[in-house]
Motif scaffolding. Sequence first.
Motif, mmCIF file in Angstrom:
data_model
loop_
_atom_site.group_PDB
_atom_site.id
_atom_site.type_symbol
_atom_site.label_atom_id
_atom_site.label_comp_id
_atom_site.label_asym_id
_atom_site.label_seq_id
_atom_site.Cartn_x
_atom_site.Cartn_y
_atom_site.Cartn_z
ATOM 1 N N ILE A 1 24.398 -8.631 5.516
ATOM 2 C CA ILE A 1 23.081 -7.991 5.491
ATOM 3 C C ILE A 1 22.894 -6.920 4.759
ATOM 4 N N LEU A 2 21.852 -6.830 3.955
ATOM 5 C CA LEU A 2 21.763 -5.202 3.037
ATOM 6 C C LEU A 2 20.360 -5.046 2.972
ATOM 7 N N PRO A 3 20.011 -3.957 2.358
ATOM 8 C CA PRO A 3 18.588 -3.608 1.935
ATOM 9 C C PRO A 3 18.180 -4.588 0.802
ATOM 10 N N GLY A 4 17.051 -4.890 0.766
ATOM 11 C CA GLY A 4 16.432 -5.890 -0.181
ATOM 12 C C GLY A 4 16.434 -5.066 -1.767
ATOM 13 N N PHE A 5 16.540 -5.812 -2.742
ATOM 14 C CA PHE A 5 17.015 -5.337 -3.833
ATOM 15 C C PHE A 5 15.463 -4.686 -4.391
ATOM 16 N N ILE A 6 15.629 -3.689 -5.229
ATOM 17 C CA ILE A 6 14.455 -3.229 -5.876
ATOM 18 C C ILE A 6 14.308 -3.576 -7.476
ATOM 19 N N GLU B 1 21.240 10.877 -8.941
ATOM 20 C CA GLU B 1 20.973 10.068 -7.857
ATOM 21 C C GLU B 1 20.082 9.014 -8.093
ATOM 22 N N ARG B 2 19.032 9.398 -8.916
ATOM 23 C CA ARG B 2 17.822 8.557 -9.091
ATOM 24 C C ARG B 2 18.094 7.779 -10.320
ATOM 25 N N VAL B 3 18.990 6.713 -10.116
ATOM 26 C CA VAL B 3 19.350 5.597 -11.247
ATOM 27 C C VAL B 3 18.827 4.267 -10.545
ATOM 28 N N GLY B 4 18.039 3.492 -11.117
ATOM 29 C CA GLY B 4 17.896 2.237 -10.688
ATOM 30 C C GLY B 4 17.736 0.997 -11.597
ATOM 31 N N LEU B 5 17.356 -0.013 -11.335
ATOM 32 C CA LEU B 5 17.528 -0.996 -12.221
ATOM 33 C C LEU B 5 16.261 -2.155 -12.097
ATOM 34 N N ALA C 1 21.044 -0.995 -7.625
ATOM 35 C CA ALA C 1 20.025 -2.150 -7.020
ATOM 36 C C ALA C 1 18.990 -1.982 -5.825
ATOM 37 N N THR C 2 19.442 -1.029 -5.184
ATOM 38 C CA THR C 2 18.842 -0.724 -3.761
ATOM 39 C C THR C 2 18.411 0.783 -3.748
ATOM 40 N N LEU C 3 19.284 1.620 -3.179
ATOM 41 C CA LEU C 3 18.895 3.126 -2.909
ATOM 42 C C LEU C 3 18.648 3.834 -4.164
ATOM 43 N N GLY C 4 19.370 3.374 -5.323
ATOM 44 C CA GLY C 4 18.984 4.072 -6.604
ATOM 45 C C GLY C 4 17.827 3.682 -7.283
ATOM 46 N N GLY C 5 17.579 2.573 -6.899
ATOM 47 C CA GLY C 5 15.939 1.974 -7.428
ATOM 48 C C GLY C 5 14.691 2.930 -6.631
ATOM 49 N N ALA C 6 15.056 2.805 -5.219
ATOM 50 C CA ALA C 6 14.206 3.360 -4.587
ATOM 51 C C ALA C 6 13.942 4.983 -4.788
ATOM 52 N N ARG C 7 15.062 5.710 -5.329
ATOM 53 C CA ARG C 7 14.894 6.861 -5.589
ATOM 54 C C ARG C 7 14.188 7.197 -7.009
ATOM 55 N N ALA C 8 14.648 6.096 -7.777
ATOM 56 C CA ALA C 8 13.932 6.127 -9.088
ATOM 57 C C ALA C 8 12.643 6.247 -9.258
ATOM 58 N N PHE D 1 10.945 7.062 -6.498
ATOM 59 C CA PHE D 1 10.415 7.962 -5.501
ATOM 60 C C PHE D 1 9.776 7.264 -4.238
ATOM 61 N N ILE D 2 10.534 6.345 -3.591
ATOM 62 C CA ILE D 2 10.092 5.630 -2.618
ATOM 63 C C ILE D 2 11.147 5.640 -1.377
ATOM 64 N N GLU D 3 12.293 6.489 -1.540
ATOM 65 C CA GLU D 3 13.500 6.369 -0.739
ATOM 66 C C GLU D 3 13.365 6.912 0.706
ATOM 67 N N GLU D 4 12.198 7.499 0.949
ATOM 68 C CA GLU D 4 11.748 7.573 2.388
ATOM 69 C C GLU D 4 11.570 6.369 3.128
ATOM 70 N N ARG D 5 10.891 5.496 2.439
ATOM 71 C CA ARG D 5 10.557 4.129 3.041
ATOM 72 C C ARG D 5 11.769 3.171 3.062
ATOM 73 N N THR D 6 12.061 2.859 1.875
ATOM 74 C CA THR D 6 13.071 1.861 1.698
ATOM 75 C C THR D 6 14.304 2.073 0.908
ATOM 76 N N GLY D 7 15.062 1.162 0.572
ATOM 77 C CA GLY D 7 16.381 1.229 -0.161
ATOM 78 C C GLY D 7 17.454 1.417 0.311
ATOM 79 N N SER D 8 17.585 1.489 1.725
ATOM 80 C CA SER D 8 18.703 1.335 2.498
ATOM 81 C C SER D 8 18.549 1.128 4.034
ATOM 82 N N LEU D 9 19.489 0.906 4.782
ATOM 83 C CA LEU D 9 19.406 0.394 6.066
ATOM 84 C C LEU D 9 19.634 1.734 6.954
ATOM 85 N N GLU D 10 18.435 2.156 7.407
ATOM 86 C CA GLU D 10 18.472 3.322 8.229
ATOM 87 C C GLU D 10 17.513 3.399 9.168
#
Length: 418
Positions: free
Chosen positions: A57-62, A303-307, A347-354, A356-365
């Motif tokens: 189980i992991l965060p959905g891809f961005i 930190e802010r590199v996505g795919l 593919a996950t948290l990096g994309g959320a940061r790229a 600027f939606i990392e407060e909402r998604t990108g990782s399981l927290e």
Amino acid sequence: MERLILKADAVIPVSSEPIHDGAVVVDGGHIVDIGTSDRIENDYPSLQKVRKPNSIILPGFINAHTHLELSWTKGKIRGFEDFTGWLERLITLKAGGVDQDIVEDSMRMGIRNVIESGVTTVGEISSLDFGGRETLRSSGMRIVAFLELFDRISPRLSSLEFQSENLYEERPFPHAPYSCGPDLLEAVFTCAHENAIPTGIHLGESPDEVRFLKNLPNEFERKIFPLIKKGIFKRPRAETPTRYITGFLRGKDVKLSAVHMVQVVDEDMEIIRSADIGIVLCPRSNVFLKVGKPNLRRMLDHERVGLGTDGLSSNPDLDFFREIRFLHDIMVEQGIRQSARLAVHFATLGGARALFIEERTGSLEVGKSADIICICCKGGITPDPYSCIVSSKPEDLQFSMVGGNFIYRKDSCAPCEH
Ligand code: MCF
Ligand code: FE
């Protein structure tokens, strides 16, 4: 909205170490707890449980950059010589016109492909007069809709409204430095600063873009401008696309997602970090369009590199697992260690940061939206679950959830209680 426990052989939060025999508690659309299965089952005895064999189980891809709207161009642009040759074909193809039904049907097919490859968020580029907003909205995914602006067709920015809802938000997107002159860039960044709306742009993509910004002879002015009846325009001369764009950002607080960034030199990275620019890489599109591969070594401390896959006009498919694998293989080629873990991060948290939606998604927290996928690793969970993710295919996806709602479940494997 589901209220349940998702259990797996491995839970990969991305923002912290993998948990073997882990579980995530989903309630009210959010993640409310995460830990070992033993502890979670003990603490939440009455909740329904879902568990798949050999699962991760992991965060959905961005997928941080798509043109789902251009899905109808799939396979129609071939045999071009270079980037501007491709652009020339695409402009001509678009000018020929296309039925709105074809646009929307192909878009629905694109959305299906994206979801089936584990994506829960897309950064979609849409034209202003775009009729497919409802199709995007009803996909169930989280959508960051970038509205594409050009010198030719942009109305006054003040007349534009950027909607923002829980799973759907709009942002302005000046197409690129060669298609948007200094006045439009200045106006968009001022609007973004004043209204605290993030924005994005295609940047640092082709060698011709670099020549254009250095005021050297280039194919945009020679070939593309006459085609779209655009006059040559004055702009500040810049050594690199990064320096050019940050010239417009000075003194403004703007969250910018820069898409492509193949034409980046070492000195640019310091500028990118201090301007806190998000980078979205589209490596398969870059190779398709013959502009080179991104230098990933340079980007490791950012930190802010996505795919992103980019659209079907520059990528044969929208399979995000393939995009992750391609990125991973470039990392290996460039001698980068822990490439599987890093590729999953991009593919996950990096994309959320790229985006600027990392407060909402990108990782399981705890507190983040329940944007979660489950992948089945046929050979069992290896000591390195990240490698397992990188070698997965759409058929390995078991389910996918956005904001606590299932948007995909594999038919043969309905959730089962254990
Ligand atoms: O990301 C790729 C390559 N870079 C620039 N533009 C596009 C890409 N994919 C689609 N485009 C589109 C863009 O959305 O090309 C058209 C626009 O509608 C070009 S018209 C100047
Ligand atoms: Fe693009």
